[in-house]
Design a protein around this motif. Structure first.
Motif, PDB file in Angstrom:
ATOM      1  N   VAL A  36     -11.463   8.083 -30.611  1.00  0.00           N
ATOM      2  CA  VAL A  36     -11.385   9.489 -30.196  1.00  0.00           C
ATOM      3  C   VAL A  36     -11.619  10.393 -31.400  1.00  0.00           C
ATOM      4  O   VAL A  36     -11.105  10.120 -32.490  1.00  0.00           O
ATOM      5  CB  VAL A  36      -9.987   9.786 -29.590  1.00  0.00           C
ATOM      6  CG1 VAL A  36      -9.865  11.261 -29.223  1.00  0.00           C
ATOM      7  CG2 VAL A  36      -9.740   8.902 -28.378  1.00  0.00           C
ATOM      8  N   ILE A  37     -12.416  11.436 -31.196  1.00  0.00           N
ATOM      9  CA  ILE A  37     -12.515  12.475 -32.217  1.00  0.00           C
ATOM     10  C   ILE A  37     -12.593  13.821 -31.525  1.00  0.00           C
ATOM     11  O   ILE A  37     -13.270  13.976 -30.514  1.00  0.00           O
ATOM     12  CB  ILE A  37     -13.690  12.239 -33.182  1.00  0.00           C
ATOM     13  CG1 ILE A  37     -13.645  13.259 -34.313  1.00  0.00           C
ATOM     14  CG2 ILE A  37     -15.032  12.299 -32.474  1.00  0.00           C
ATOM     15  CD1 ILE A  37     -13.809  12.665 -35.654  1.00  0.00           C
ATOM     16  N   ILE A  38     -11.833  14.764 -32.066  1.00  0.00           N
ATOM     17  CA  ILE A  38     -11.684  16.079 -31.424  1.00  0.00           C
ATOM     18  C   ILE A  38     -12.183  17.154 -32.383  1.00  0.00           C
ATOM     19  O   ILE A  38     -11.711  17.263 -33.517  1.00  0.00           O
ATOM     20  CB  ILE A  38     -10.209  16.306 -31.040  1.00  0.00           C
ATOM     21  CG1 ILE A  38      -9.771  15.205 -30.068  1.00  0.00           C
ATOM     22  CG2 ILE A  38     -10.020  17.695 -30.429  1.00  0.00           C
ATOM     23  CD1 ILE A  38      -8.273  15.147 -29.830  1.00  0.00           C
ATOM     24  N   LEU A  39     -13.157  17.927 -31.899  1.00  0.00           N
ATOM     25  CA  LEU A  39     -13.841  18.908 -32.740  1.00  0.00           C
ATOM     26  C   LEU A  39     -13.868  20.265 -32.066  1.00  0.00           C
ATOM     27  O   LEU A  39     -13.837  20.354 -30.832  1.00  0.00           O
ATOM     28  CB  LEU A  39     -15.307  18.499 -32.937  1.00  0.00           C
ATOM     29  CG  LEU A  39     -15.617  17.214 -33.659  1.00  0.00           C
ATOM     30  CD1 LEU A  39     -17.096  16.882 -33.492  1.00  0.00           C
ATOM     31  CD2 LEU A  39     -15.267  17.364 -35.126  1.00  0.00           C
TER      32      LEU A  39
ATOM     33  N   VAL B 160     -13.111  19.985 -28.121  1.00  0.00           N
ATOM     34  CA  VAL B 160     -13.821  18.996 -27.307  1.00  0.00           C
ATOM     35  C   VAL B 160     -13.448  17.616 -27.859  1.00  0.00           C
ATOM     36  O   VAL B 160     -13.542  17.384 -29.067  1.00  0.00           O
ATOM     37  CB  VAL B 160     -15.352  19.173 -27.371  1.00  0.00           C
ATOM     38  CG1 VAL B 160     -16.044  18.116 -26.509  1.00  0.00           C
ATOM     39  CG2 VAL B 160     -15.761  20.567 -26.914  1.00  0.00           C
ATOM     40  N   ALA B 161     -12.999  16.723 -26.987  1.00  0.00           N
ATOM     41  CA  ALA B 161     -12.695  15.346 -27.406  1.00  0.00           C
ATOM     42  C   ALA B 161     -13.865  14.446 -27.031  1.00  0.00           C
ATOM     43  O   ALA B 161     -14.364  14.503 -25.905  1.00  0.00           O
ATOM     44  CB  ALA B 161     -11.416  14.853 -26.731  1.00  0.00           C
TER      45      ALA B 161
ATOM     46  N   GLU C 275      -9.618  22.302 -38.661  1.00  0.00           N
ATOM     47  CA  GLU C 275      -8.842  21.134 -38.277  1.00  0.00           C
ATOM     48  C   GLU C 275      -9.641  20.205 -37.367  1.00  0.00           C
ATOM     49  O   GLU C 275     -10.306  20.658 -36.445  1.00  0.00           O
ATOM     50  CB  GLU C 275      -7.592  21.594 -37.532  1.00  0.00           C
ATOM     51  CG  GLU C 275      -6.491  20.572 -37.489  1.00  0.00           C
ATOM     52  CD  GLU C 275      -5.194  21.240 -37.065  1.00  0.00           C
ATOM     53  OE1 GLU C 275      -4.319  21.422 -37.920  1.00  0.00           O
ATOM     54  OE2 GLU C 275      -5.073  21.575 -35.878  1.00  0.00           O
ATOM     55  N   VAL C 276      -9.566  18.924 -37.671  1.00  0.00           N
ATOM     56  CA  VAL C 276     -10.210  17.902 -36.858  1.00  0.00           C
ATOM     57  C   VAL C 276      -9.166  16.814 -36.609  1.00  0.00           C
ATOM     58  O   VAL C 276      -8.364  16.503 -37.491  1.00  0.00           O
ATOM     59  CB  VAL C 276     -11.445  17.322 -37.585  1.00  0.00           C
ATOM     60  CG1 VAL C 276     -11.948  16.080 -36.876  1.00  0.00           C
ATOM     61  CG2 VAL C 276     -12.536  18.369 -37.694  1.00  0.00           C
ATOM     62  N   VAL C 277      -9.175  16.249 -35.403  1.00  0.00           N
ATOM     63  CA  VAL C 277      -8.205  15.212 -35.056  1.00  0.00           C
ATOM     64  C   VAL C 277      -8.951  13.959 -34.605  1.00  0.00           C
ATOM     65  O   VAL C 277      -9.948  14.048 -33.875  1.00  0.00           O
ATOM     66  CB  VAL C 277      -7.274  15.689 -33.907  1.00  0.00           C
ATOM     67  CG1 VAL C 277      -6.279  14.584 -33.527  1.00  0.00           C
ATOM     68  CG2 VAL C 277      -6.534  16.954 -34.311  1.00  0.00           C
ATOM     69  N   GLY C 278      -8.487  12.807 -35.045  1.00  0.00           N
ATOM     70  CA  GLY C 278      -9.012  11.541 -34.551  1.00  0.00           C
ATOM     71  C   GLY C 278      -7.859  10.624 -34.191  1.00  0.00           C
ATOM     72  O   GLY C 278      -6.716  10.875 -34.593  1.00  0.00           O
ATOM     73  N   HIS C 279      -8.145   9.569 -33.428  1.00  0.00           N
ATOM     74  CA  HIS C 279      -7.121   8.548 -33.247  1.00  0.00           C
ATOM     75  C   HIS C 279      -6.870   7.893 -34.603  1.00  0.00           C
ATOM     76  O   HIS C 279      -7.717   7.963 -35.511  1.00  0.00           O
ATOM     77  CB  HIS C 279      -7.573   7.494 -32.236  1.00  0.00           C
ATOM     78  CG  HIS C 279      -8.651   6.615 -32.793  1.00  0.00           C
ATOM     79  ND1 HIS C 279      -9.953   7.042 -32.955  1.00  0.00           N
ATOM     80  CD2 HIS C 279      -8.611   5.351 -33.285  1.00  0.00           C
ATOM     81  CE1 HIS C 279     -10.655   6.073 -33.499  1.00  0.00           C
ATOM     82  NE2 HIS C 279      -9.869   5.039 -33.715  1.00  0.00           N
TER      83      HIS C 279
END
Lengths: 271, 271
Positions: B38-41, B114-115, B248-252
């Motif tokens: 997963v990556i959220i941008l 957006v994931a 900020e960026v989020v990943g698993h």
């Protein structure tokens, strides 16, 4: 507009078929129409080849293929086109070694032959020209310079090897425009893969002045310009040569492509 | 069959959501079901990210994405799943630098988030196990070891960087079987990209005994085995980190994936 630019893709194919095509390359011909790299393999290698294209779409964008043994180019790509005669010339390879160049390949085509059509970066050159960024080799009336690189492909069954790139010199100030203009052409290599001295180094290219390419013609890099490298449809041809598969394989002669009836915008995506 | 293997993907997602998931990784969980990176941008980077995936499908196979601002995982991938809570844990990055690990990211999710869901090589491990080729890290109950490489991605807009690979040790005599079994999994990295000492060299990997990976857990390479490297869905996460985009960026968390309801055969092609 010169006479050659007024030709339709069908006109060019008929010239090839009747052996009256005389230009050194198809670069700049039929602006706005797409061109294709061609590679012809025995059907037993077709699945691995499709997978090679799927895993390496930047250098091997697969536009279509023939049915086994049927030399008719798919109508979605070109009408009334015979893959055995409609390229300006062909390179014949045996056991991975270049044997000869021929103008038609009726004798080489077999019951189990499958021809694959791979997108060509010539397809975005009209868009570049429209924006005042006509590639140097088009200005010079030459084939684009191409280089073998040390960039490894993702292997697929019997196929592997390295990416081939085409090179166009541009001013660094124009790089982002070049990237933006070519980006939508996802089926014809799209935006550059590398650029400048660092890019050349990462690809293992040492011919920094563009005078000694591995395929195509030398070009001129002017003061203040950098080399800009794009994926190249000669890649799958080289991959097949390097794979060690035995028997006869035929490709178009690099720089001398099959002219298609589809237009450049047909191989574009919208952004 | 252990209790954890009898869980459904939905069970695992509920455990994650209720913060009762305790395993170190999702490797080997729910055999036969696919898992996703997963990556959220922010949405403004979505087009470039999609293109990065299209140009580098071996390491970045895009399975699907959410609508901007809507944290619901597409039903085609998982029912009743909220991307903000259903991974075991998340890595939060700010301006490309790791900030912290969290078990849920309700606070980090924004109106323009957006994931993206990227295929995971865990998805072919059941097929390997079924053929007597259970990966070592599964035998050991660990996460797969992963390595940064010097293999450059084909750049796409703001994104570029290098491929990350996962590694599984196998005997050279089993290599072709491993290649054949994993080949059909085209949406979950498919067959290996490189193997053995020469492969490690081409990727720039120096940890030849598997004891010091960049991500995941150390593994054991036994006598007579070679390292076999596969494209890895951590690649896009690293690409985003290296791109220099701000914010900020989020990943698993690598190795701790989102469990999907789709089965491994759904991400296979027939050959």
């Amino acid at each position: 507009m010169s006479i050659s630019q007024a030709l339709t893709p069908h006109d060019v194919r008929i010239q090839c078929r009747t052996k009256t095509f005389t230009a050194p390359s198809t670069a700049g011909l039929c602006p706005g129409y797409s061109q294709a790299n061609v590679i012809i393999l025995p059907n037993k290698f077709a699945a691995d080849f499709r997978l090679l294209c799927a895993r390496n779409p930047v250098s091997c964008p697969l536009l279509g293929e023939t049915k086994p043994g049927n030399p008719q180019v798919p109508k979605a790509l070109a009408t009334d086109s015979d893959v055995r005669s409609d390229c300006p010339s062909y390179n014949i390879y045996r056991d991975g070694v270049f044997v000869q160049q021929k103008e038609s390949i009726e004798k080489e085509w077999r019951d189990d032959s499958v021809a694959f059509f791979i997108g060509c970066s010539y397809s975005f050159e009209a868009a570049l020209a429209k924006n005042g960024l006509t590639p140097r080799h088009v200005q010079l009336g030459r084939a684009v310079p191409m280089y073998k690189t040390k960039y490894r492909l993702c292997p697929a069954g019997v196929f592997g090897g390295h990416m081939v790139v085409s090179m166009r010199p541009y001013r660094l100030a124009d790089l982002e425009r070049v990237r933006n203009i070519t980006r939508p052409f996802v089926k014809t290599h799209g935006e550059p893969v590398a650029w400048g001295p660092e890019g050349a180094k990462s690809l293992g290219i040492t011919d920094l002045d563009g005078t000694n390419p591995d395929f195509g013609d030398p070009t001129e890099i002017q003061d203040g310009e950098i080399a800009v490298y794009f994926g190249c449809g000669v890649t799958p041809q080289l991959s097949v040569m390097d794979s060690g598969i035995s028997g006869e394989v035929v490709g178009h002669t690099p720089g001398r492509m099959l002219m298609l009836d589809i237009k450049d915008e047909d191989v574009c995506v919208s952004f």
